[in-house]
Write an enzyme that holds these catalytic residues in place. Structure first.
Site, mmCIF file in Angstrom:
data_model
loop_
_atom_site.group_PDB
_atom_site.id
_atom_site.type_symbol
_atom_site.label_atom_id
_atom_site.label_comp_id
_atom_site.label_asym_id
_atom_site.label_seq_id
_atom_site.Cartn_x
_atom_site.Cartn_y
_atom_site.Cartn_z
ATOM 1 N N ALA A 70 41.482 54.418 -41.135
ATOM 2 C CA ALA A 70 42.552 53.567 -40.625
ATOM 3 C C ALA A 70 43.315 52.862 -41.744
ATOM 4 O O ALA A 70 44.483 52.517 -41.573
ATOM 5 C CB ALA A 70 41.995 52.542 -39.649
ATOM 6 N N THR A 71 42.678 52.648 -42.883
ATOM 7 C CA THR A 71 43.419 52.049 -44.002
ATOM 8 C C THR A 71 44.608 52.940 -44.347
ATOM 9 O O THR A 71 45.745 52.470 -44.490
ATOM 10 C CB THR A 71 42.487 51.876 -45.220
ATOM 11 O OG1 THR A 71 41.417 51.000 -44.841
ATOM 12 C CG2 THR A 71 43.228 51.293 -46.411
ATOM 13 N N GLN A 171 39.629 48.678 -33.384
ATOM 14 C CA GLN A 171 38.513 47.996 -32.726
ATOM 15 C C GLN A 171 38.531 48.181 -31.204
ATOM 16 O O GLN A 171 37.546 47.890 -30.542
ATOM 17 C CB GLN A 171 38.551 46.490 -33.040
ATOM 18 C CG GLN A 171 38.357 46.183 -34.510
ATOM 19 C CD GLN A 171 36.922 46.389 -34.979
ATOM 20 O OE1 GLN A 171 35.984 46.470 -34.180
ATOM 21 N NE2 GLN A 171 36.732 46.486 -36.282
ATOM 22 N N SER A 191 40.173 54.865 -36.210
ATOM 23 C CA SER A 191 39.213 55.203 -37.263
ATOM 24 C C SER A 191 37.933 55.762 -36.658
ATOM 25 O O SER A 191 37.405 55.201 -35.686
ATOM 26 C CB SER A 191 38.903 53.929 -38.050
ATOM 27 O OG SER A 191 37.901 54.189 -39.012
ATOM 28 N N HIS A 193 34.768 55.805 -37.768
ATOM 29 C CA HIS A 193 33.490 55.078 -37.853
ATOM 30 C C HIS A 193 33.463 53.788 -37.035
ATOM 31 O O HIS A 193 32.464 53.070 -37.061
ATOM 32 C CB HIS A 193 33.079 54.849 -39.311
ATOM 33 C CG HIS A 193 33.843 53.806 -40.058
ATOM 34 N ND1 HIS A 193 33.293 52.594 -40.404
ATOM 35 C CD2 HIS A 193 35.107 53.790 -40.533
ATOM 36 C CE1 HIS A 193 34.190 51.889 -41.081
ATOM 37 N NE2 HIS A 193 35.290 52.596 -41.169
ATOM 38 N N THR A 229 44.034 69.433 -47.554
ATOM 39 C CA THR A 229 43.141 70.242 -46.720
ATOM 40 C C THR A 229 42.320 69.337 -45.818
ATOM 41 O O THR A 229 41.687 68.386 -46.299
ATOM 42 C CB THR A 229 42.195 71.075 -47.613
ATOM 43 O OG1 THR A 229 42.998 71.850 -48.496
ATOM 44 C CG2 THR A 229 41.297 71.979 -46.791
ATOM 45 N N CYS A 315 34.973 43.240 -43.401
ATOM 46 C CA CYS A 315 36.049 44.122 -43.854
ATOM 47 C C CYS A 315 36.637 43.625 -45.147
ATOM 48 O O CYS A 315 37.341 44.332 -45.835
ATOM 49 C CB CYS A 315 37.136 44.222 -42.798
ATOM 50 S SG CYS A 315 36.481 44.923 -41.298
#
Ligand code: PMP
Length: 374
Positions: A70-71, A171, A191, A193, A229, A315
């Site tokens: 997500a960053t 979130q 994201s 994770h 890739t 974070c």
């Protein structure tokens, strides 16, 4: 015991099962432009995963761009999606990966503003006073206190002015529904994770027709929007995580709400001064952010190395300053330093919650953590 699900969620074993075949030697094959069956098979698996990601948010597969997380998705949305000269508006409590891009756009000459939040972390849609088109970025739910923002209304007002609306939905998606089509969202970050999927993979939804300048150049993968890739196993994992989130989000949300209330009741009984920063209703089901006045949270948690939970925001690890989210909510630096965040998730049990409550009460009522002893 793992109680830090806002920082990262464990891989769901069912997701791992789907990824494993793509990590074996037999799964070799570049999914892009391979003139053989091995490559085509990988490409097909990636496109199936892309469709699962799209389905979770009611988008079209062609509107999903895989990223490293997500960053990167936030950077692609803000730096790549803000048209030349447009103002940019974000809430004051966005994740640092958004706020840093706002600062960078400001440095490049874009007018920038930050929307204030109330003492529960909520953005008031009336504070969005646009006079023309702007790129507006407001997170669907906050990663520290769990406040869920009124993104439907914010997106509506943004579009009324011809602007583009981005939401960092990292979130929100494990336990809540977001329909980008119904809500008129232009850009959305997610994201792996934070969804019981793998680390190192995320996605940006880019509404068809929204012009995006890439951050990377080279191979024309993903229509040139994000060349490079693609990691087949990670994409397959994200797709599986999105499908399982869609199936489970309602039941997970209901169960986590009960667990969270059980936890807060036990903690409040043992620590009478406890204050709750997370909204009592309507916030992220698994998120509980608390202040224990007079305590040094970081110091106290040293006595609980077996409990994985967080002070302030994980974070911003390495950053020991007071949380920008709590300060924006009107808390003092001392209150911020007396705060902990507990994050419950899909596999958290009642027994774990009861054990964590007992340990926290023990540590936070111990006299050697009173301010006089520090
Ligand atoms: N936005 C929010 C709200 C987050 O909680 C996080 C992760 N802490 C990120 C963005 C960054 O996500 P990633 O780890 O995938 O880069």
């Amino acid at each position: 015991m793992y109680l830090d699900h806002m920082a990262s969620t464990p891989l769901d074993p069912a997701v791992l099962d789907e990824m494993l075949p793509w990590l074996s030697a037999g799964a070799v094959g570049n999914p892009h432009a391979s003139g053989h069956r091995a490559g085509w098979r990988a490409a097909e698996a990636i496109e199936r995963a892309r469709a699962e990601v799209a389905t979770l948010i009611n988008a079209r597969p062609g509107e999903i761009v895989f990223t490293s997380g997500a960053t990167e998705a936030n950077a692609l949305a803000l730096l790549g999606g803000t048209p030349d000269g447009w103002p940019v508006v974000a809430s004051a409590i966005e994740h640092p990966s958004v706020l840093a891009c706002v600062a960078e756009l400001e440095r490049r000459g874009h007018p920038a503003s930050r929307l204030p939040v109330d003492d529960a972390g909520g953005v008031d849609p009336d504070s969005l006073a646009l006079t023309g088109p702007a790129l507006v970025s407001v997170m669907a739910a906050n990663n520290e206190v769990g406040t869920v923002q009124p993104i439907a209304e914010l997106a509506r007002r943004c579009r009324q002015r011809g602007g583009l609306f981005h939401t960092d939905a990292v979130q929100r998606l494990a336990t809540g529904e977001i329909d980008v089509t119904a809500l008129g969202i232009d850009l959305l970050s997610l994201s792996g994770h934070k969804l019981h999927g793998p680390m190192g993979i995320g996605a940006l939804f880019v509404r068809q027709g929204v012009a995006l300048r890439p951050l990377l150049f080279g191979g024309g993968q993903q229509g040139g929007k994000r060349p490079g890739t693609l990691p087949t196993a990670l994409c397959v994992g994200l797709g599986a995580a999105c499908r399982i989130a869609r199936e489970r989000r309602q039941t997970d949300a209901a169960r986590l709400t009960l667990l969270r209330e059980r936890l807060v009741a036990a903690l409040a009984a043992g620590i009478p001064t406890l204050r709750r920063n997370s909204p009592a209703e309507g916030g992220l089901p698994g998120c509980l952010h608390l202040t224990i006045p007079g305590m040094d949270a970081a110091d106290s948690l040293l006595d609980l190395p077996d409990l994985a939970l967080s002070t302030g925001s994980a974070c911003a690890s390495g950053d020991t300053g007071p949380s920008h989210v709590l300060l924006a909510m009107g808390r003092t630096p001392a209150e911020a330093h007396a705060s902990i965040r507990i994050g419950l998730g899909r596999f958290t049990t009642e027994a774990e919650v009861d054990h964590a409550a007992a340990r926290l009460v023990e540590v936070f009522t111990a006299s050697d953590h009173s301010p006089a002893r520090r």
